[in-house]
Design a protein around this motif. Sequence first.
Motif, PDB file in Angstrom:
ATOM      1  N   TYR A 204      42.589  58.139  12.395  1.00  0.00           N
ATOM      2  CA  TYR A 204      43.524  58.016  13.515  1.00  0.00           C
ATOM      3  C   TYR A 204      44.898  58.477  13.031  1.00  0.00           C
ATOM      4  O   TYR A 204      45.453  57.891  12.087  1.00  0.00           O
ATOM      5  CB  TYR A 204      43.655  56.558  13.979  1.00  0.00           C
ATOM      6  CG  TYR A 204      42.404  55.886  14.544  1.00  0.00           C
ATOM      7  CD1 TYR A 204      41.274  56.606  14.931  1.00  0.00           C
ATOM      8  CD2 TYR A 204      42.380  54.497  14.696  1.00  0.00           C
ATOM      9  CE1 TYR A 204      40.159  55.968  15.447  1.00  0.00           C
ATOM     10  CE2 TYR A 204      41.271  53.846  15.223  1.00  0.00           C
ATOM     11  CZ  TYR A 204      40.160  54.599  15.588  1.00  0.00           C
ATOM     12  OH  TYR A 204      39.060  53.959  16.094  1.00  0.00           O
ATOM     13  N   CYS A 205      45.443  59.499  13.657  1.00  0.00           N
ATOM     14  CA  CYS A 205      46.766  60.011  13.308  1.00  0.00           C
ATOM     15  C   CYS A 205      46.914  60.195  11.794  1.00  0.00           C
ATOM     16  O   CYS A 205      47.944  59.838  11.210  1.00  0.00           O
ATOM     17  CB  CYS A 205      47.868  59.098  13.848  1.00  0.00           C
ATOM     18  SG  CYS A 205      47.748  58.858  15.623  1.00  0.00           S
TER      19      CYS A 205
ATOM     20  N   LYS B 212      51.792  57.789  17.283  1.00  0.00           N
ATOM     21  CA  LYS B 212      51.458  58.650  16.133  1.00  0.00           C
ATOM     22  C   LYS B 212      52.072  58.148  14.821  1.00  0.00           C
ATOM     23  O   LYS B 212      52.160  58.874  13.844  1.00  0.00           O
ATOM     24  CB  LYS B 212      51.841  60.125  16.348  1.00  0.00           C
ATOM     25  CG  LYS B 212      51.626  60.668  17.765  1.00  0.00           C
ATOM     26  CD  LYS B 212      50.224  60.485  18.321  1.00  0.00           C
ATOM     27  CE  LYS B 212      50.105  61.003  19.748  1.00  0.00           C
ATOM     28  NZ  LYS B 212      49.132  60.289  20.573  1.00  0.00           N
ATOM     29  N   GLU B 213      52.507  56.900  14.798  1.00  0.00           N
ATOM     30  CA  GLU B 213      52.918  56.269  13.536  1.00  0.00           C
ATOM     31  C   GLU B 213      52.682  54.767  13.669  1.00  0.00           C
ATOM     32  O   GLU B 213      52.727  54.223  14.787  1.00  0.00           O
ATOM     33  CB  GLU B 213      54.397  56.548  13.221  1.00  0.00           C
ATOM     34  CG  GLU B 213      55.340  56.015  14.277  1.00  0.00           C
ATOM     35  CD  GLU B 213      56.813  56.261  13.969  1.00  0.00           C
ATOM     36  OE1 GLU B 213      57.111  57.134  13.144  1.00  0.00           O
ATOM     37  OE2 GLU B 213      57.645  55.555  14.569  1.00  0.00           O
TER      38      GLU B 213
ATOM     39  N   ARG C 101      45.787  65.059  19.282  1.00  0.00           N
ATOM     40  CA  ARG C 101      46.888  64.484  18.494  1.00  0.00           C
ATOM     41  C   ARG C 101      46.564  63.098  17.954  1.00  0.00           C
ATOM     42  O   ARG C 101      47.322  62.560  17.157  1.00  0.00           O
ATOM     43  CB  ARG C 101      48.160  64.392  19.354  1.00  0.00           C
ATOM     44  CG  ARG C 101      48.618  65.741  19.890  1.00  0.00           C
ATOM     45  CD  ARG C 101      49.878  65.573  20.736  1.00  0.00           C
ATOM     46  NE  ARG C 101      51.047  65.269  19.943  1.00  0.00           N
ATOM     47  CZ  ARG C 101      51.881  64.260  20.162  1.00  0.00           C
ATOM     48  NH1 ARG C 101      51.666  63.442  21.173  1.00  0.00           N
ATOM     49  NH2 ARG C 101      52.918  64.048  19.389  1.00  0.00           N
ATOM     50  N   THR C 102      45.499  62.485  18.432  1.00  0.00           N
ATOM     51  CA  THR C 102      45.256  61.089  18.048  1.00  0.00           C
ATOM     52  C   THR C 102      44.277  60.933  16.888  1.00  0.00           C
ATOM     53  O   THR C 102      44.428  60.028  16.072  1.00  0.00           O
ATOM     54  CB  THR C 102      44.683  60.282  19.223  1.00  0.00           C
ATOM     55  OG1 THR C 102      43.496  60.942  19.681  1.00  0.00           O
ATOM     56  CG2 THR C 102      45.680  60.136  20.354  1.00  0.00           C
TER      57      THR C 102
END
Length: 387
Positions: free
Chosen positions: A40-41, A63-64, A28-29
């Motif tokens: 990244y994300c 994630k933001e 997820r990263t």
Amino acid sequence: MAGEDSLFDLTSAHLNTGLRGIPVGTCRTSYVTPLEGVHYCGYPISELASLAPEDVIYLLHNKELPNLDQSLEFRNDLRSRGTLPSGIEEIFATLPKEGHPMDWLSIGIHALGMLGGVDDWREDALNLTAQMPRLMGLIFRYREGRVDDIPEDDLKLSLVGRFTNTLALDGVEHAVMNRILSTYLVLHMDHGGGNLSTFAGKAVASGKATIYSSMAGAMNALSGPLHGRANQSCFEFVKRIGTSDPAEIERFVRGELEARRPIFGFGHAGLRAEDPRATAQFALGEEICPDDEYFKTIRVLREVAPRVLAENPKISNPNANVDIASGTLLNFVGLSDPEYYTTFFGWARVAGIGAQIIDERCVMRSGKGVPLYRPKYIAEQQELRHL
Ligand code: AMX
């Protein structure tokens, strides 16, 4: 694993290949593409290189990217977690000074866990992130025997500023050092899910060891010369060149290849262009230290080596990789001993590995987490028909 949604056709040829290319999970990263390198994300690293490490750590965990309020709140949260438990300095005072700094880092992280771990994935990951700058500074201080006048940990400073303040090197402009280290950290925080140290950290965590034990394991994995320690070898290589004359550098490169030695700082297993992390560090060097002798060397090497390496059709990517410039920049701000370089890599990776461990422990499979890692090995005596 054949079937309608098959990701991969597994054959016996894939055995004993270090799981190379075999899908084992989702990340997820970050992910890596052959031309734009790590994202990244979803953000290509080239867009993140100049951000503050705190904001990129926030990104990997949440994630933001943070807005201004979130950024300030996160920095305050890290400040509140930054104080090291007492007892670390006493442990460092007993370690052998000739031990490699990566071993000090691994022991230091383990010790932080023993002295202050709270056995909660998120809390421990953030606490460790906040403790890293002081731990890093103390590694230098104790390993080098400079222990008499260590400044207090100034928690008002940024993460990088706290390290610089603890280290307190004479004759070094803190602002320049902070800029180089901030960029270094952001560029090295994460690199997909399957690189050895991240994989090792997640594997240890899958047995529900603590973040500290898992991260110490990840650092041990990172310390190998085929993995993180390549950045140490790379600056040692640059120092051996000793010139910025293009013809002499070309002779040097050809001589190394004839002697069957690698041209450090070039090539990559997955990328097929210059690593954007190298591009970002070259741009920073042009701004900060264009006349530094080592920088002049790598500027020419960046032109010469890809041309010479491209003569060998076996080499899939003759271009500069992440390690080409980082040592030169660290050296410029007084971090002249290449033995320490992998510890900065490790410091950076605490963010990505910590975020990935949290994802695997607390988010994946609707919060149940990824089960205990248990890949299948086939007994050599067994027939491969069991595959
Ligand atoms: N110098 C000399 N030979 C090289 C080379 C280089 N920079 N890059 C690739 N080659 C050789 C390989 O060793 C391999 O030779 P072989 O067939 O005899 O085994 C052949 O070219 C094909 O290699 P490849 O498929 O292009 O790359 P790879 O995945 O096998 O290797 C890497 C990738 C990084 C190990 C290799 O490029 C290398 O050794 N580079 C120099 C060391 C270095 O800079 N390491 C840091 C990498 C960055 C990182 O990930 N931290």
